[in-house]
Design an enzyme around this catalytic site. Structure first.
Site, PDB file in Angstrom:
ATOM      1  N   LYS A  90       0.564  -0.753   0.007  1.00 15.90           N
ATOM      2  CA  LYS A  90       0.483   0.007  -0.396  1.00 15.90           C
ATOM      3  C   LYS A  90       1.128   1.425   0.131  1.00 15.90           C
ATOM      4  O   LYS A  90       1.531   1.265   0.599  1.00 15.90           O
ATOM      5  CB  LYS A  90      -1.092  -0.147   1.434  1.00 15.90           C
ATOM      6  N   LYS A 126       5.664   1.297  -3.136  1.00 10.89           N
ATOM      7  CA  LYS A 126       5.106   2.644  -3.715  1.00 10.89           C
ATOM      8  C   LYS A 126       5.491   3.404  -5.018  1.00 10.89           C
ATOM      9  O   LYS A 126       5.964   1.376  -5.404  1.00 10.89           O
ATOM     10  CB  LYS A 126       6.810   4.185  -3.268  1.00 10.89           C
ATOM     11  N   GLY A 165      -2.567   7.917  -4.352  1.00  8.73           N
ATOM     12  CA  GLY A 165      -2.154   9.472  -4.599  1.00  8.73           C
ATOM     13  C   GLY A 165      -0.822  10.176  -3.468  1.00  8.73           C
ATOM     14  O   GLY A 165      -0.488   9.132  -2.474  1.00  8.73           O
ATOM     15  N   ASP A 166      -0.238  10.810  -4.441  1.00  8.29           N
ATOM     16  CA  ASP A 166       0.784  10.936  -3.581  1.00  8.29           C
ATOM     17  C   ASP A 166       1.209  12.673  -4.122  1.00  8.29           C
ATOM     18  O   ASP A 166       0.598  13.562  -5.069  1.00  8.29           O
ATOM     19  CB  ASP A 166       2.374  10.534  -3.593  1.00  8.29           C
ATOM     20  N   THR A 209      -4.560  13.481   5.491  1.00  8.70           N
ATOM     21  CA  THR A 209      -3.459  13.457   5.883  1.00  8.70           C
ATOM     22  C   THR A 209      -3.137  14.735   6.647  1.00  8.70           C
ATOM     23  O   THR A 209      -2.961  14.681   7.693  1.00  8.70           O
ATOM     24  CB  THR A 209      -2.150  13.154   4.340  1.00  8.70           C
ATOM     25  N   ASN A 240      -2.146  18.929  -1.540  1.00 11.52           N
ATOM     26  CA  ASN A 240      -3.099  18.146  -0.211  1.00 11.52           C
ATOM     27  C   ASN A 240      -2.851  17.657   0.604  1.00 11.52           C
ATOM     28  O   ASN A 240      -3.759  18.432   1.291  1.00 11.52           O
ATOM     29  CB  ASN A 240      -3.796  16.729  -1.432  1.00 11.52           C
ATOM     30  N   SER A 376      -6.454   5.743   3.827  1.00 13.05           N
ATOM     31  CA  SER A 376      -6.774   4.992   2.266  1.00 13.05           C
ATOM     32  C   SER A 376      -7.517   3.244   2.933  1.00 13.05           C
ATOM     33  O   SER A 376      -8.003   2.312   2.503  1.00 13.05           O
ATOM     34  CB  SER A 376      -5.860   4.248   2.288  1.00 13.05           C
TER      35      SER A 376
HETATM   36  P1  NDP Z   1       0.179  17.843  -3.761  1.00 10.75           P
HETATM   37  O1  NDP Z   1       0.760  17.371  -5.195  1.00 10.75           O
HETATM   38  O2  NDP Z   1      -1.022  18.029  -3.624  1.00 10.75           O
HETATM   39  O3  NDP Z   1       1.065  19.022  -3.307  1.00 10.75           O
HETATM   40  C1  NDP Z   1       2.497  19.137  -3.221  1.00 10.75           C
HETATM   41  C2  NDP Z   1       3.466  21.201  -2.765  1.00 10.75           C
HETATM   42  O4  NDP Z   1       4.634  20.821  -2.921  1.00 10.75           O
HETATM   43  C3  NDP Z   1       2.315  21.942  -3.754  1.00 10.75           C
HETATM   44  O5  NDP Z   1       2.355  22.932  -3.402  1.00 10.75           O
HETATM   45  C4  NDP Z   1       4.402  21.357  -4.448  1.00 10.75           C
HETATM   46  O6  NDP Z   1       4.182  23.008  -5.011  1.00 10.75           O
HETATM   47  C5  NDP Z   1       5.154  21.676  -3.238  1.00 10.75           C
HETATM   48  N1  NDP Z   1       6.487  20.907  -3.501  1.00 10.75           N
HETATM   49  C6  NDP Z   1       6.293  19.997  -5.185  1.00 10.75           C
HETATM   50  N2  NDP Z   1       7.731  19.595  -5.047  1.00 10.75           N
HETATM   51  C7  NDP Z   1       8.656  20.316  -4.497  1.00 10.75           C
HETATM   52  C8  NDP Z   1       9.716  20.663  -4.548  1.00 10.75           C
HETATM   53  N3  NDP Z   1      10.208  19.466  -4.962  1.00 10.75           N
HETATM   54  N4  NDP Z   1      10.438  22.289  -4.239  1.00 10.75           N
HETATM   55  C9  NDP Z   1       8.890  22.986  -3.701  1.00 10.75           C
HETATM   56  N5  NDP Z   1       7.946  22.421  -3.105  1.00 10.75           N
HETATM   57  C10 NDP Z   1       7.489  21.525  -3.665  1.00 10.75           C
HETATM   58  O7  NDP Z   1       0.967  16.870  -3.304  1.00 10.75           O
HETATM   59  P2  NDP Z   1       0.456  16.334  -1.107  1.00 10.75           P
HETATM   60  O8  NDP Z   1       0.454  17.743  -0.798  1.00 10.75           O
HETATM   61  O9  NDP Z   1      -0.126  14.633  -1.527  1.00 10.75           O
HETATM   62  O10 NDP Z   1       2.011  15.707  -0.911  1.00 10.75           O
HETATM   63  C11 NDP Z   1       3.086  16.353   0.050  1.00 10.75           C
HETATM   64  C12 NDP Z   1       4.126  15.971   0.239  1.00 10.75           C
HETATM   65  O11 NDP Z   1       3.163  14.951   1.605  1.00 10.75           O
HETATM   66  C13 NDP Z   1       4.836  14.388   0.099  1.00 10.75           C
HETATM   67  O12 NDP Z   1       6.094  14.021   0.467  1.00 10.75           O
HETATM   68  C14 NDP Z   1       3.729  13.480  -0.428  1.00 10.75           C
HETATM   69  O13 NDP Z   1       4.857  12.237  -0.340  1.00 10.75           O
HETATM   70  C15 NDP Z   1       3.457  13.281   1.275  1.00 10.75           C
HETATM   71  N6  NDP Z   1       2.565  12.700   1.264  1.00 10.75           N
HETATM   72  C16 NDP Z   1       1.363  12.639   1.041  1.00 10.75           C
HETATM   73  C17 NDP Z   1       0.647  11.882   0.938  1.00 10.75           C
HETATM   74  C18 NDP Z   1      -1.481  12.002   0.699  1.00 10.75           C
HETATM   75  O14 NDP Z   1      -2.131  11.483   0.470  1.00 10.75           O
HETATM   76  N7  NDP Z   1      -1.231  13.173  -0.380  1.00 10.75           N
HETATM   77  C19 NDP Z   1      -0.192  11.156   2.578  1.00 10.75           C
HETATM   78  C20 NDP Z   1       1.660  11.194   3.392  1.00 10.75           C
HETATM   79  C21 NDP Z   1       2.216  11.728   3.193  1.00 10.75           C
HETATM   80  P3  NDP Z   1       3.096  23.383  -6.576  1.00 10.75           P
HETATM   81  O15 NDP Z   1       2.221  23.598  -6.248  1.00 10.75           O
HETATM   82  O16 NDP Z   1       4.403  24.569  -7.325  1.00 10.75           O
HETATM   83  O17 NDP Z   1       3.574  21.789  -7.320  1.00 10.75           O
HETATM   84  O1  2IT Z   2       2.829   8.563   1.369  1.00  8.35           O
HETATM   85  C1  2IT Z   2       1.545   8.614   1.530  1.00  8.35           C
HETATM   86  O2  2IT Z   2       1.087   8.496   2.938  1.00  8.35           O
HETATM   87  C2  2IT Z   2       1.152   8.361   0.787  1.00  8.35           C
HETATM   88  N1  2IT Z   2       1.349   9.095  -0.470  1.00  8.35           N
HETATM   89  C3  2IT Z   2      -0.517   7.474   0.683  1.00  8.35           C
HETATM   90  C4  2IT Z   2      -0.479   6.177   0.581  1.00  8.35           C
HETATM   91  C5  2IT Z   2      -1.708   5.598   0.673  1.00  8.35           C
HETATM   92  O3  2IT Z   2      -1.965   4.932   0.475  1.00  8.35           O
HETATM   93  O4  2IT Z   2      -3.064   6.441   1.151  1.00  8.35           O
END
Ligand code: NDP
Ligand code: 2IT
Length: 444
Positions: A90, A126, A165-166, A209, A240, A376
């Protein structure tokens, strides 16, 4: 040489070109020392650490698609199935130009321990691609997603591997991928999470999250005799995780004064306007300059810089290695009390140590952002029983899970004499369940 050092040396030699993976392994193995050292011969004989650092399998594949000009484009797709000891693989799918096998392996490795901490039956995996959804039309995104799933569908399934998603993968991408999976495999099953609400998605998964991060942060504050009320919070990211972290922080009475994207950052002393941020990022998919243009109280700055703003709590929610040693020094100098990671590995190891040494309560992403994957898993449960739960039901379960995670990691740290070190606590608590399951299942 201790068993941990032996394995660290082997992993470094074998994966020398994967710095993010090595960083993730180093943090985990170093913090497992008290557990491993207490039973060193047994773990060495079982090669348990070697096995946990080696993915069960990994796929790398070509993703050809046609752009709006009729030009064929080629990206690389990945899925790493890291560990299935406690459940089906997952973990999310990252779509970002920086994606390579080392990034996917670091994320998959962390996912093993995070998923274990949720208390739910999910293993670690992943995937993703170096495809950049930015600036692409909906049709181009669909063409990519369909091609990506045409290959990925051979390796996943509701009981084997369930992506989500990620970064760069949200509801739109999951929808296109789900449609293609169903078409090729002829199965209407919970093979992906983060689905839309009309086709098997769970209420509260979108928020999970960010909300979960705040439920855990609130419990941490409470445990130290503090509350969220009136606290100043700095957040990085505007995706997100960041959006729903900001929303929940405001609901708890705190004020979030920053957010950022890949080009710049916002300082809004009146507090971030979440509705406006959602409009800019979720609807228009635009840059933060549009937020600043519509909001007189906001300053926009190019580049990075949110950690220089004075705060009580810092929540990195963008990407890996975005909070560096100088940022940590600035946070400490400004009196920051707590750092909880919404992103995966946003804080470098030296910055983490500096924060901990200077009395900042630090909770790493494996614990603090586990609410997303936990919800999830709740989506998987609803799909299996072909029912959907109310928002309140899912949200209540999420709160309980996050509060339990906080106490489990806090207690694990205490048990081994590292009271207040939530990084050690999370890694140990996550590891114990996976190790026991692996041992029970024999050499595999
Ligand atoms: P999104 O794509 O929704 O948002 C990512 C945000 O971070 C955007 O604002 C993006 O900018 C910015 N960003 C991405 N890459 C960079 C970079 N290299 N430098 C500066 N800013 C950056 O992703 P999420 O919110 O889903 O994910 C954010 C983090 O949380 C990641 O580390 C992900 O692995 C982690 N995560 C996500 C989960 C989920 O359920 N979605 C669960 C647990 C962890 P821009 O708007 O310009 O693209
Ligand atoms: O980093 C993370 O935990 C996620 N992007 C969510 C993974 C998931 O299966 O919901």
């Amino acid at each position: 040489m201790s068993y941990v050092d032996e394995v660290l040396a082997k992993v470094k030699e074998k994966n020398a070109s994967e710095p993010e993976f090595l960083q993730a392994v180093e943090e985990v193995l170093n913090s497992l020392r008290p557990v491993i050292d207490a039973n060193e011969e047994k773990y060495r004989r079982e090669a348990l650490l070697e096995r946990i650092c080696e993915p069960e399998r990994q796929f790398k594949f070509r993703v050809p698609w046609v752009d709006d000009k009729g030009q064929v484009q080629v990206n690389t797709g990945y899925r790493v199935q890291f560990n299935s000891a406690i459940g089906p693989y997952k973990g999310g799918l990252r779509l970002h130009p920086s994606v390579n096998i080392g990034i996917i392996k670091f994320l998959g490795f962390e996912q093993i321990f995070k998923n274990s901490l949720t208390g739910l039956p999910i293993g670690g995996g992943k995937g993703g691609s170096d495809f950049d959804p930015k600036g692409k039309s909906d049709r181009e995104v669909m063409a990519f997603c369909q091609s990506f799933m045409t290959e990925l569908c051979k390796y996943i399934g509701a009981d084997t591997d369930v992506p989500a998603g990620d970064i760069g993968t949200g509801a739109r991408e999951i929808g296109y991928m789900f449609g293609q999976y169903k078409r090729i495999r002829g199965l209407y099953e919970g093979v992906l999470t983060g689905k839309g609400l009309t086709y098997g998605g769970s209420l509260a998964r979108t928020e999970a999250t960010g909300y979960g991060l705040l439920y855990l942060t609130q419990e941490l504050m409470k445990d130290h005799g503090e509350s969220m009320e009136g606290k100043t919070v700095v957040v990085s990211g505007a995706g997100n995780v960041a959006i729903y972290a900001i929303q929940k922080a405001h609901q708890m009475g705190a004020k979030v004064v920053t957010c950022s994207d890949s080009t710049g950052w916002i300082y809004d002393p009146e507090g971030i306007d979440v509705d406006l941020l959602k409009e800019v990022k979720e609807v228009k998919r635009a840059r933060l300059t549009e937020y600043a243009a519509a909001r007189p109280s906001a300053e926009y700055h190019e580049g990075r810089g949110v950690w220089q703003i004075k705060c009580d709590i810092a929540l990195p929610c963008a990407t890996q290695n975005e909070l560096l040693i100088d940022d940590a020094k600035q946070l400490v100098a400004n009196g920051c009390k707590a750092v909880c990671e919404g992103a995966n590995m946003p804080t470098t190891i030296d910055a983490t140590e500096y924060l901990q040494e200077n009395g900042v309560w630090f909770v790493g992403g494996k614990a603090a952002n586990a609410g997303g994957v936990a919800t999830s898993a709740l989506e998987m449960s609803q799909n299996s029983e072909r029912l959907s739960w109310t928002f309140e039901e899912v949200d209540a379960k999420l709160q309980t899970i996050m509060v339990n995670i906080y106490h489990n990691i806090s207690n694990a740290a205490k048990r081994y004499g590292f009271e207040g070190n939530y990084v050690v606590g999370a890694n140990i608590a996550g590891f114990e369940k996976v190790a026991e399951a692996m041992e029970a299942q024999g050499v595999c």
